[in-house]
Design a protein around this motif. Structure first.
Motif, PDB file in Angstrom:
ATOM      1  N   THR A 119       0.842  -1.252   0.136  1.00 46.40           N
ATOM      2  CA  THR A 119      -0.067   0.203   0.179  1.00 46.40           C
ATOM      3  C   THR A 119       1.037   1.266   0.231  1.00 46.40           C
ATOM      4  O   THR A 119       0.491   2.558   0.119  1.00 46.40           O
ATOM      5  N   THR A 121       3.250   2.170   2.386  1.00 44.25           N
ATOM      6  CA  THR A 121       4.094   2.649   3.489  1.00 44.25           C
ATOM      7  C   THR A 121       5.269   1.590   3.529  1.00 44.25           C
ATOM      8  O   THR A 121       5.578   1.010   2.630  1.00 44.25           O
ATOM      9  N   GLU A 142       6.000  -0.612  11.133  1.00 45.07           N
ATOM     10  CA  GLU A 142       5.523   0.123  10.088  1.00 45.07           C
ATOM     11  C   GLU A 142       5.403   1.560  10.117  1.00 45.07           C
ATOM     12  O   GLU A 142       5.039   2.107  11.245  1.00 45.07           O
ATOM     13  N   MET A 143       5.858   2.351   9.009  1.00 45.19           N
ATOM     14  CA  MET A 143       5.768   3.575   8.999  1.00 45.19           C
ATOM     15  C   MET A 143       5.270   4.426   7.588  1.00 45.19           C
ATOM     16  O   MET A 143       4.907   3.642   6.762  1.00 45.19           O
ATOM     17  N   THR A 144       4.949   5.547   7.855  1.00 45.92           N
ATOM     18  CA  THR A 144       4.496   6.255   6.475  1.00 45.92           C
ATOM     19  C   THR A 144       5.985   6.683   5.906  1.00 45.92           C
ATOM     20  O   THR A 144       6.874   6.479   6.259  1.00 45.92           O
ATOM     21  N   ALA A 145       5.751   7.424   4.484  1.00 48.07           N
ATOM     22  CA  ALA A 145       6.777   7.366   3.999  1.00 48.07           C
ATOM     23  C   ALA A 145       7.543   8.675   4.437  1.00 48.07           C
ATOM     24  O   ALA A 145       8.789   8.913   4.169  1.00 48.07           O
ATOM     25  N   ASP A 146       6.923   9.506   5.150  1.00 43.68           N
ATOM     26  CA  ASP A 146       7.819  10.465   5.951  1.00 43.68           C
ATOM     27  C   ASP A 146       8.228  10.176   7.498  1.00 43.68           C
ATOM     28  O   ASP A 146       8.487  11.062   8.293  1.00 43.68           O
ATOM     29  N   ARG A 148       6.736   8.618   9.940  1.00 41.57           N
ATOM     30  CA  ARG A 148       5.508   8.567  11.226  1.00 41.57           C
ATOM     31  C   ARG A 148       5.249   7.089  11.595  1.00 41.57           C
ATOM     32  O   ARG A 148       5.035   6.307  10.599  1.00 41.57           O
ATOM     33  N   TYR A 149       5.054   6.933  12.871  1.00 44.72           N
ATOM     34  CA  TYR A 149       4.930   5.429  13.086  1.00 44.72           C
ATOM     35  C   TYR A 149       3.301   5.195  12.664  1.00 44.72           C
ATOM     36  O   TYR A 149       2.410   5.889  12.767  1.00 44.72           O
ATOM     37  N   VAL A 150       3.028   3.841  12.164  1.00 46.40           N
ATOM     38  CA  VAL A 150       1.795   3.443  11.868  1.00 46.40           C
ATOM     39  C   VAL A 150       1.379   2.179  12.840  1.00 46.40           C
ATOM     40  O   VAL A 150       0.411   2.156  13.553  1.00 46.40           O
TER      41      VAL A 150
END
Length: 390
Positions: A119, A121, A142-146, A148-150
């Motif tokens: 997806t 990330t 898991e993190m976002t492209a910038d 940030r923690y998911v």
């Protein structure tokens, strides 16, 4: 250049047909000198790599425990074609953030591997720590492209280090690898060597049983574990008695049961030895319910040598990351490896590029079209039969 590795595969269109061959041909290397910087931080410790077909860039994670700069990733552009490898350039960096939104403080993370999720990330691993003064459980996050923690993936407590050292991960021998199955339903990681309760670390005379963990990506929970047997250390140290190691440092999925495994051996005074293996877990025992492999009667993954990088005729660094790359102009896929120089003065960062000279490797946008397994034909081609641990 002559073909330097061959793997016998089942035909893509007609599995019952005669076997065809896939070759890996070495294209070339690029080096970044130790101490080079990008936007301030030192570029080094590159332990994991993954290709983003949407941007044409590679996401690379630095093995910096926030000691030199905050834990981070880099975006790289690699310029190569079938004729040669001409450039490896960092173009962006991203700081990894804790769940509270702040950068990781010193020694609270040991970044090792990174992969894009289906997806968009990313997931990354932290190897943890198991010393007399610090016991940190490894994690997969898991993190976002910038940055940030998911969310976190759920991990059994058997991987938690112990003060006694009798159970859990061994120091610096935990989660170096990450890979998604082509259909995106499974995420795999593995310990670099055996858990303390599972068996010994690799030596000059014995290998070490790593655990491969399969996670359901929908629930981020572990659903299976399998044994992978590392080879013994490749060469004796010089002088004798100095540090040696060999272990599983990366996985790259070919299907939901088959992978390219990257093993890296090191001995003081001798240097690095690196090998790529084709492995198959389809007939391996699911050991998720077994807390200790010591004395257990289980079947390990099969394992076949694909490429001994010592045959390339170049100096090898601490290669720890592997990714498929873009399709070359001739229609063949590419494969890229990267090294972790451990931020050691005088050592370089190394990128290696290869041509995969058959179309059986999946495009990033069409993983589900992958053949069912890179199935190796003929028992005589197996490097070893499934191994029973006693």
């Amino acid at each position: 250049m002559k073909t330097i590795a061959m793997l016998m595969l089942l035909g893509v269109a007609a599995p019952a047909a005669a076997a065809t061959t896939i070759d890996l041909r070495f294209i070339g290397e690029q080096r970044i000198p130790g101490g080079a910087t990008f936007n301030g931080p030192v570029v080094g410790g590159l332990s994991g790599i993954d290709y983003d077909a949407a941007t044409g860039r590679y996401k690379v994670i630095a093995d910096d425990r926030s000691a030199l700069s905050p834990a981070r990733t880099y975006d790289f552009t690699l310029i190569f074609d079938a004729a040669g490898f001409t450039a490896a350039t960092p173009v962006a960096s991203t700081v990894l953030l804790q769940p509270n939104g702040t950068p990781y403080p010193l020694n609270q993370i040991d970044p090792e591997a990174i992969r894009f999720t289906p997806t968009g990330t990313l997931v990354y691993s932290s190897e943890g720590e198991a010393t007399a003064t610090s016991q940190q459980t490894p994690f997969i996050r898991e993190m976002t492209a910038d940055g940030r923690y998911v969310a976190d993936y759920q991990l059994s407590t058997r991987y938690s280090p112990s003060l006694s050292g009798a159970t859990g991960i061994r120091n610096n021998l935990a989660f170096e690898s990450l890979t998604f199955s082509p259909d995106g339903t499974r995420l795999f990681t593995a310990t670099e060597n055996a858990l303390a309760q599972d068996g010994p670390a690799a030596t000059l005379t014995t290998g070490s049983p790593s655990r491969i963990i399969a996670f359901d990506t929908a629930t981020r929970s572990a659903v299976a574990e399998f044994v992978y047997l590392n080879d013994p250390v490749a060469a004796a140290p010089n002088p004798a008695g100095q540090f040696t190691t060999n272990g599983l440092v990366e996985l790259l999925a070919l299907s939901s049961t088959e992978f390219i495994a990257l093993e890296r051996s090191f001995s003081v005074g001798t240097g690095y030895s690196v090998q790529l293996f084709h492995i198959d877990i389809s007939n391996a025992t699911n050991v998720i319910g077994i807390d200790s492999l010591s004395g257990a009667n289980v079947t390990a993954a099969t394992k076949t040598l694909l490429l001994d990088l010592d045959t390339l005729g170049i100096t090898l660094d601490n290669l720890e990351g592997i990714s498929f790359g873009p399709t070359l102009a001739n229609g063949n896929r590419s494969l890229v490896l990267v090294s972790d120089n451990n931020f050691t003065p005088g050592l370089f960062t190394q990128f290696l590029a290869f041509e995969v000279s058959a179309a059986a490797v999946p495009e990033p946008a069409s993983w589900a079209m992958m053949i069912a397994g890179f199935g190796i034909v003929g028992g005589a081609l197996r490097r070893r039969k499934p191994v029973v641990l006693a």
